[in-house]
Enzyme design. Sequence first.
Site, PDB file in Angstrom:
ATOM      1  N   GLU A   1      -1.687   1.994  -1.763  1.00 33.92           N
ATOM      2  CA  GLU A   1      -1.766   3.251  -1.010  1.00 33.92           C
ATOM      3  C   GLU A   1      -0.842   3.259   0.206  1.00 33.92           C
ATOM      4  O   GLU A   1      -0.682   4.295   0.848  1.00 33.92           O
ATOM      5  CB  GLU A   1      -3.211   3.492  -0.549  1.00 33.92           C
ATOM      6  CG  GLU A   1      -4.212   3.577  -1.694  1.00 33.92           C
ATOM      7  CD  GLU A   1      -3.911   4.713  -2.653  1.00 33.92           C
ATOM      8  OE1 GLU A   1      -3.608   5.831  -2.176  1.00 33.92           O
ATOM      9  OE2 GLU A   1      -3.971   4.490  -3.868  1.00 33.92           O
ATOM     10  N   CYS A   2      -0.231   2.138   0.513  1.00 30.48           N
ATOM     11  CA  CYS A   2       0.595   1.985   1.711  1.00 30.48           C
ATOM     12  C   CYS A   2       2.077   2.063   1.355  1.00 30.48           C
ATOM     13  O   CYS A   2       2.571   1.266   0.555  1.00 30.48           O
ATOM     14  CB  CYS A   2       0.274   0.634   2.360  1.00 30.48           C
ATOM     15  SG  CYS A   2       1.368   0.179   3.719  1.00 30.48           S
ATOM     16  N   GLY A   3       2.789   2.999   1.959  1.00 38.66           N
ATOM     17  CA  GLY A   3       4.215   3.160   1.692  1.00 38.66           C
ATOM     18  C   GLY A   3       5.029   1.933   2.074  1.00 38.66           C
ATOM     19  O   GLY A   3       5.954   1.545   1.352  1.00 38.66           O
TER      20      GLY A   3
END
Length: 143
Positions: A12-14
Amino acid sequence: MTADIIIYHNPECGTSRNALALIRNAGIEPHVVEYLKTPPSRALLEQLIERADMNPRDLLREKGTPYAELGLDDADLGDDALVDAMMAHPVLINRPLVITSRGVKLCRPSEAVLDILPARQLGAFAKEDGEQVVDADGNRVQA
């Protein structure tokens, strides 16, 4: 290329996605550990912190975590208490944490992973936001 690289990753983390993509852009398929589903043991977490030449506070994530509610901004809290909090709430572990033969590093920004990869980039790479970090010849673009 086969290389023993591990990334503690949150899909979920860019920043984490960009670091993973940079590893793959070097022709390496790492071992991906989704640490929110499979957190490291306390002993491993403490070892990774030491190998990264960090202290537990350096690895704490504030944004989108129970950091404030748990009072983790208290400067008097010792390392054991901070590690206890990360063990109880793995979301407090900042990411991506990458382990290679060249070291352990918290890769924020994501292109910090280039400092510890054992292989060159195979081609151009731009982060999800469009920022070019590797040119067509596989060289890091200096900001």
